[in-house]
Design an enzyme around this catalytic site. Structure first.
Site, PDB file in Angstrom:
ATOM      1  N   ASP A 173       0.862  -1.182   0.000  1.00  0.00           N
ATOM      2  CA  ASP A 173       0.000   0.000   0.000  1.00  0.00           C
ATOM      3  C   ASP A 173       0.898   1.231   0.000  1.00  0.00           C
ATOM      4  OD1 ASP A 173      -2.265   1.630   0.156  1.00  0.00           O
ATOM      5  OD2 ASP A 173      -2.409   1.475   2.349  1.00  0.00           O
ATOM      6  N   TRP A 179      -5.294   3.851   0.347  1.00  0.00           N
ATOM      7  CA  TRP A 179      -6.167   2.747  -0.056  1.00  0.00           C
ATOM      8  C   TRP A 179      -5.725   2.090  -1.370  1.00  0.00           C
ATOM      9  CZ3 TRP A 179      -8.629   7.662   0.921  1.00  0.00           C
ATOM     10  CH2 TRP A 179      -8.988   7.845   2.264  1.00  0.00           C
ATOM     11  N   HIS A 180      -4.416   1.965  -1.550  1.00  0.00           N
ATOM     12  CA  HIS A 180      -3.878   1.344  -2.766  1.00  0.00           C
ATOM     13  C   HIS A 180      -3.435  -0.089  -2.478  1.00  0.00           C
ATOM     14  CE1 HIS A 180      -2.755   5.692  -4.187  1.00  0.00           C
ATOM     15  NE2 HIS A 180      -4.052   5.448  -4.226  1.00  0.00           N
ATOM     16  N   PHE A 181      -4.314  -0.870  -1.910  1.00  0.00           N
ATOM     17  CA  PHE A 181      -3.980  -2.230  -1.482  1.00  0.00           C
ATOM     18  C   PHE A 181      -3.755  -3.123  -2.709  1.00  0.00           C
ATOM     19  CE2 PHE A 181      -7.268  -0.368   1.351  1.00  0.00           C
ATOM     20  CZ  PHE A 181      -6.399   0.060   2.348  1.00  0.00           C
TER      21      PHE A 181
END
Length: 640
Positions: free
Chosen positions: A370, A572-574
């Protein structure tokens, strides 16, 4: 529910949630509260009535909901109608003699979800967010309730592309060359990916010259600048010039430099993958959608190791559907590995501990990545130039009617984010083309309104001590994003029950080099605030001590590490939990054609397959992955 006279946005004592409250139900049946809110909105001169008509028009563009019969067959079953799944279903349905079932756990997207400034507040609407929480940690997110980072994931048509900030970035050329090296497959290199970045986009940005060889101009996703720009955003780009970083198209030949943010918007509205890809094909007779349908497991023949279909639950009813060709999982970096493990695909000993029969022993759930940032760096200004959300949601403010009638004004900004700067903090030359920090500039800040703390989960004592005195003040924020983190987390089962969320261990800042680079990013962001361009507006850093870091000397590396571990912000860049690699890579879950290793006719295509996180907000890279994947599937089945 009563509404204050002429104040739609004060419903339930919350001036923002009224917009969310106006969302129509998934069946488009309006309850009394929604009707009342819509009526008040319609009273806003001619603009309100026009917007009401737009809401109804939007509803008619959505794919109709159907419910498959138990045992029904389709050629392809796509699980998840989010960023990737919307693209894949639309592209596979281009094959006229192939039937496609798209399964989505959430409901319809609505036009009010697509008002750009409200992006962050959509997380307050629980029906469209899965509500994941990270496992508690004393090493990060200390300033969050129970030390649990809030991990937003969309549960709606369009998925997280309906909750995000609409920031359109591809990443760096080197990111994709690294993918090719790691997978030993040049088809995932930059030149191969560029084809799909161009295919997906209709590019219309200003500021810097656009080189046509790097862009597409007739794709389904419009990428453009927001139709409104603050003076502070202009100053940010000038600040970059002062520091030796000229304006540029960061989605073109080079990435290092400063620019206004590129967004996936159309007419001042969010353009999700649902709107861009599914709305235009809603009448295709071979494309079927079932919403409010939670898939519990993939049905796998235990002897032949072939995926046969899926089992899902809709309104309490259990339904099995079967795939003549393939099952495709596109439910994201949390749900895809969770579903694989529930289906017997994952670390063998871990699955056995939950009495799940093992179909394939694979490192599912590992390699979780992330992007994070420091959330406490904002700067006061001496003019009313920033975005104070409460001002722009007052019905007496002309900005409301500007948006309702012309889709312009502050409500058209991407959650208040207006600019990006890409820099390598270890080598500040403008010709260093591997940036490791993104400076994300916003003309709104975390203290500008009391509700902004809620989506981030900021503790009340932290808010009162650090942010509260900035309430309603005009200021700007710079998030220094760590773009190439070395830390890795993981996802595990907590139960064999599909309704129970998995255990998510983020492990932010576990690698010492991530801390070092992040601190250099904070210091660089502070330098932006000292430029002539920013001081023109009285730029003054908010320099009070973060609660819990009083023992550290202010502005020391020790202090910034403490502050970073307290005010940790996720973007929120999982990604990465079903890692792509060569078939012989023991750390990989899927091969380079995104087939699950050891299981036939089962593939994963979403952010979970990313081997190393790109220097980008990942929405656009995931759409490119989906576009490429659709061509892979068509080729494998002889359609192209």
């Amino acid at each position: 529910m009563p509404y204050e006279n002429q104040h739609v946005f004060t419903a339930m004592g919350c001036k923002y949630l009224a917009l969310v409250l106006i969302f129509v139900a998934p069946t488009f049946a309006l309850d009394l509260d929604s009707l009342h809110a819509l009526w008040n909105l319609a009273r806003l001169k001619h603009g309100g009535l026009s917007f009401l008509q737009d809401i109804m028009k939007f509803a008619k563009e959505e794919l109709p909901d159907t419910t498959p019969r138990h045992g029904q067959e389709y050629d392809f079953i796509v699980v998840g109608a989010g960023t990737a799944g919307s693209v894949i279903a639309a592209r596979l349905s281009e094959v006229k003699n192939a039937s496609v079932l798209l399964i989505e756990a959430g409901g319809h997207e609505h036009l009010l979800m697509d008002v750009p400034l409200l992006a962050l507040f959509l997380q307050l609407y629980r029906d469209i967010d899965w509500g994941y929480l990270a496992e508690p940690s004393n090493d990060y997110c200390r300033g969050v309730h129970n030390h649990q980072c809030k991990l937003a994931r969309g549960k709606v048509m369009g998925g997280t592309a309906v909750l995000n900030f609409m920031i359109a970035t591809r990443g760096n050329k080197r990111d994709y060359e690294e993918w090719a090296e790691l997978t030993n497959d040049d088809d995932w290199g930059y030149e191969a990916m560029l084809k799909y970045f161009k295919k997906l986009e209709n590019f219309e940005v200003d500021l810097a010259p656009v080189e046509n060889k790097f862009h597409g101009f007739d794709g389904p996703l419009r990428i453009a600048n927001a139709p409104w720009r603050s003076k502070l955003a202009r100053a940010f780009v000038k600040a970059g010039e002062e520091m030796g970083f000229p304006p540029l198209d960061y989605n073109g030949r080079k990435q290092t430099g400063f620019s206004y943010v590129h967004t996936n918007q159309i007419n001042g509205e969010r353009l999700s993958s649902n709107r861009a890809y599914l709305h235009p094909v809603r009448n295709r007779s071979n494309l079927f959608l079932t919403m409010n349908s939670r898939v519990d497991r993939v049905l796998i023949d235990p002897k032949k190791k072939i995926a046969r279909g899926v089992k899902f639950r809709k309104f309490g009813k259990r339904i099995e559907v079967y795939a003549r060709k393939e099952v495709i999982l596109s439910t994201g970096a949390f749900a895809s590995p969770h579903l694989l493990m529930l289906s017997g695909i994952g670390p063998a000993e871990h699955l056995k501990s939950f009495n799940i029969p093992v179909m394939a022993n694979l490192p599912v759930g590992e390699n979780l990545m992330d992007h994070i940032a420091y959330g406490g760096l904002f700067f006061e200004v001496n003019q009313t130039l920033g975005i104070v959300v409460s001002e722009f949601l007052n019905l007496r403010n002309p900005s409301i009617n500007d948006y309702l009638t012309r889709r312009t004004g502050p409500l058209a900004t991407a959650g208040g984010v207006e600019g990006l700067g890409y820099i390598n903090v270890d080598d500040l030359r403008v010709d260093n083309e591997e940036p490791n920090i993104e400076l994300m500039f916003g003309s709104v800040h975390l203290g500008s309104d009391a509700l902004i703390k809620v989506p981030f989960g900021i503790r009340e004592d932290i808010y009162r001590q650090y942010y509260a005195d900035a309430l309603h003040k005009h200021a700007y924020i710079i998030f220094p994003l760590l773009m190439k983190p070395k830390s890795r987390g993981k996802l595990l089962l907590t139960s064999g029950n599909p309704a129970v969320k998995p255990k998510i261990i983020m492990n932010y800042l576990s690698d010492a080099d991530d801390v070092r680079v992040a601190i250099k990013g904070i210091r660089l962001a502070r330098e932006v605030g000292k430029t002539r361009a920013m001081r023109k507006y009285g730029s003054k850093v908010w320099d009070r001590h973060v609660l819990g870091c009083e023992h550290c000397l202010y502005d020391s590396d020790e202090y910034w590490e403490c502050a970073l571990r307290t005010l940790t912000v996720t973007l929120w860049h999982f990604s990465g939990t079903c890692k792509m690699g060569s078939y012989y890579d023991n750390s990989a879950v899927v091969d380079t054609r995104l087939r699950v290793k050891g299981i036939k006719r089962l593939r994963v295509a979403d952010a979970s397959i990313i081997p190393t996180i790109p220097t980008a907000h990942i929405n656009i890279p995931v759409i490119a992955i989906a576009e490429k994947f659709a061509d892979i599937v068509k080729a494998d089945w002889g359609y192209i």
